[in-house]
Scaffold this motif. Structure first.
Motif, short mmCIF file in Angstrom:
data_model
loop_
_atom_site.label_atom_id
_atom_site.label_comp_id
_atom_site.label_asym_id
_atom_site.label_seq_id
_atom_site.Cartn_x
_atom_site.Cartn_y
_atom_site.Cartn_z
N PRO A 41 0.82 -1.22 0.00
CA PRO A 41 0.00 0.00 0.00
C PRO A 41 0.85 1.26 0.00
O PRO A 41 1.78 1.40 0.80
N GLY A 42 0.57 2.16 -0.92
CA GLY A 42 1.27 3.43 -0.99
C GLY A 42 2.67 3.37 -1.57
O GLY A 42 3.39 4.36 -1.56
N LYS A 43 3.05 2.21 -2.10
CA LYS A 43 4.40 2.05 -2.66
C LYS A 43 4.33 1.59 -4.11
O LYS A 43 3.28 1.16 -4.59
N GLY A 44 5.44 1.68 -4.79
CA GLY A 44 5.51 1.23 -6.15
C GLY A 44 5.65 -0.28 -6.24
O GLY A 44 5.92 -0.96 -5.24
N ARG A 45 5.44 -0.81 -7.43
CA ARG A 45 5.58 -2.25 -7.63
C ARG A 45 7.05 -2.61 -7.70
O ARG A 45 7.82 -1.97 -8.41
N GLU A 46 7.42 -3.65 -6.96
CA GLU A 46 8.83 -4.04 -6.90
C GLU A 46 9.02 -5.50 -7.28
O GLU A 46 8.15 -6.35 -7.08
N PHE A 47 10.19 -5.77 -7.81
CA PHE A 47 10.57 -7.12 -8.24
C PHE A 47 10.74 -8.02 -7.03
O PHE A 47 11.29 -7.61 -6.00
N VAL A 48 10.29 -9.27 -7.19
CA VAL A 48 10.47 -10.28 -6.15
C VAL A 48 11.33 -11.44 -6.65
O VAL A 48 12.33 -11.79 -6.04
N ALA A 49 10.91 -12.04 -7.77
CA ALA A 49 11.62 -13.23 -8.25
C ALA A 49 11.31 -13.44 -9.73
O ALA A 49 10.29 -12.96 -10.24
N ALA A 50 12.18 -14.20 -10.40
CA ALA A 50 11.95 -14.55 -11.80
C ALA A 50 12.57 -15.90 -12.07
O ALA A 50 13.53 -16.31 -11.41
N VAL A 51 12.02 -16.60 -13.07
CA VAL A 51 12.53 -17.90 -13.46
C VAL A 51 12.52 -18.00 -14.98
O VAL A 51 11.58 -17.56 -15.64
N LYS A 52 13.58 -18.57 -15.52
CA LYS A 52 13.66 -18.78 -16.95
C LYS A 52 12.64 -19.81 -17.41
O LYS A 52 12.14 -20.62 -16.61
N TRP A 53 12.33 -19.83 -18.70
CA TRP A 53 11.26 -20.67 -19.22
C TRP A 53 11.51 -22.15 -18.92
O TRP A 53 10.58 -22.90 -18.69
N ASN A 54 12.78 -22.56 -18.88
CA ASN A 54 13.08 -23.98 -18.62
C ASN A 54 13.48 -24.23 -17.18
O ASN A 54 13.89 -25.34 -16.83
N GLY A 55 13.42 -23.22 -16.35
CA GLY A 55 13.69 -23.39 -14.93
C GLY A 55 15.15 -23.44 -14.54
O GLY A 55 15.47 -23.66 -13.37
N ASP A 56 16.07 -23.21 -15.50
CA ASP A 56 17.48 -23.41 -15.17
C ASP A 56 18.16 -22.18 -14.61
O ASP A 56 19.35 -22.22 -14.29
N GLN A 57 17.44 -21.10 -14.49
CA GLN A 57 18.01 -19.90 -13.88
C GLN A 57 16.91 -19.13 -13.16
O GLN A 57 15.79 -19.02 -13.66
N THR A 58 17.25 -18.64 -11.98
CA THR A 58 16.30 -17.85 -11.21
C THR A 58 16.97 -16.57 -10.72
O THR A 58 18.20 -16.48 -10.60
N ALA A 92 1.53 -7.31 0.75
CA ALA A 92 1.43 -6.64 -0.55
C ALA A 92 0.48 -7.42 -1.44
O ALA A 92 0.08 -8.54 -1.11
N VAL A 93 0.16 -6.82 -2.57
CA VAL A 93 -0.48 -7.56 -3.65
C VAL A 93 0.64 -8.11 -4.52
O VAL A 93 1.54 -7.37 -4.94
N TYR A 94 0.60 -9.40 -4.76
CA TYR A 94 1.64 -10.08 -5.53
C TYR A 94 1.13 -10.34 -6.94
O TYR A 94 0.05 -10.90 -7.13
N TYR A 95 1.94 -9.94 -7.91
CA TYR A 95 1.57 -10.05 -9.32
C TYR A 95 2.49 -11.02 -10.05
O TYR A 95 3.71 -10.97 -9.89
N CYS A 96 1.90 -11.85 -10.86
CA CYS A 96 2.63 -12.72 -11.76
C CYS A 96 2.83 -11.98 -13.08
O CYS A 96 1.93 -11.27 -13.54
N ALA A 97 3.99 -12.17 -13.69
CA ALA A 97 4.31 -11.50 -14.95
C ALA A 97 4.97 -12.49 -15.90
O ALA A 97 5.64 -13.43 -15.45
N GLY A 102 14.56 -10.15 -15.85
CA GLY A 102 15.18 -9.08 -15.10
C GLY A 102 14.27 -8.54 -14.03
O GLY A 102 13.21 -9.10 -13.73
N THR A 103 14.67 -7.40 -13.47
CA THR A 103 13.99 -6.85 -12.31
C THR A 103 13.09 -5.66 -12.61
O THR A 103 12.46 -5.13 -11.70
N ALA A 104 13.03 -5.25 -13.85
CA ALA A 104 12.23 -4.07 -14.20
C ALA A 104 10.86 -4.46 -14.72
O ALA A 104 10.73 -5.35 -15.56
N MET A 105 9.84 -3.75 -14.26
CA MET A 105 8.47 -4.02 -14.71
C MET A 105 8.34 -3.90 -16.23
O MET A 105 7.64 -4.69 -16.86
N ALA A 106 9.03 -2.94 -16.79
CA ALA A 106 8.90 -2.67 -18.22
C ALA A 106 9.38 -3.83 -19.08
O ALA A 106 9.07 -3.88 -20.28
#
Length: 121
Positions: A41-58, A92-97, A102-106
């Motif tokens: 609440p009251g903050k910008g959206r921030e990166f939490v985690a990411a995974v490659k399509w084949n799961g070999d990098q996070t 927070a509200v957690y969003y899947c993308a 990377g860590t940028a929303m864009a």
């Protein structure tokens, strides 16, 4: 096109665990890198985690390293965010993308509607 639906949010006490799931559908869902972001609440959206399509990098944000894990099951078109040792600051509200890296929303092309996670002290 990729459609994303998050589930598994809720209310948990500090120190507890939750597992978020993101169901991906669409012709290219399986080949998409996936990420999780959150917005308190009251903050910008921030990166939490990411995974490659084949799961070999996070990737994990420093604030969640050692507590959160991202994984995926391509046979089920699901991406998971396992959250342990939760803190009130994780509320927070957690969003899947999808379709990014990377860590940028864009960097990400598709977004889910979000799942609320509330951690009580």
């Amino acid at each position: 096109q990729v459609q994303l639906v998050e589930s598994g949010g809720g209310l948990v006490q500090a120190g507890g665990s939750l597992r978020l799931s993101c169901a991906a559908s669409g012709r290219t869902a399986v080949s998409s890198n996936m990420g999780w972001f959150r917005q308190a609440p009251g903050k910008g959206r921030e990166f939490v985690a990411a995974v490659k399509w084949n799961g070999d990098q996070t990737l994990l944000a420093d604030s969640v390293k050692g507590r959160f894990t991202i994984s995926r099951d391509n046979a089920k078109n699901l991406v998971y965010l396992q959250m342990n040792s939760l803190k009130p600051g994780d509320t927070a509200v957690y969003y899947c993308a999808a379709r990014g890296w990377g860590t940028a929303m864009a960097e990400y092309a598709y977004w889910g509607q979000g799942a609320q996670v509330t951690v009580s002290s």
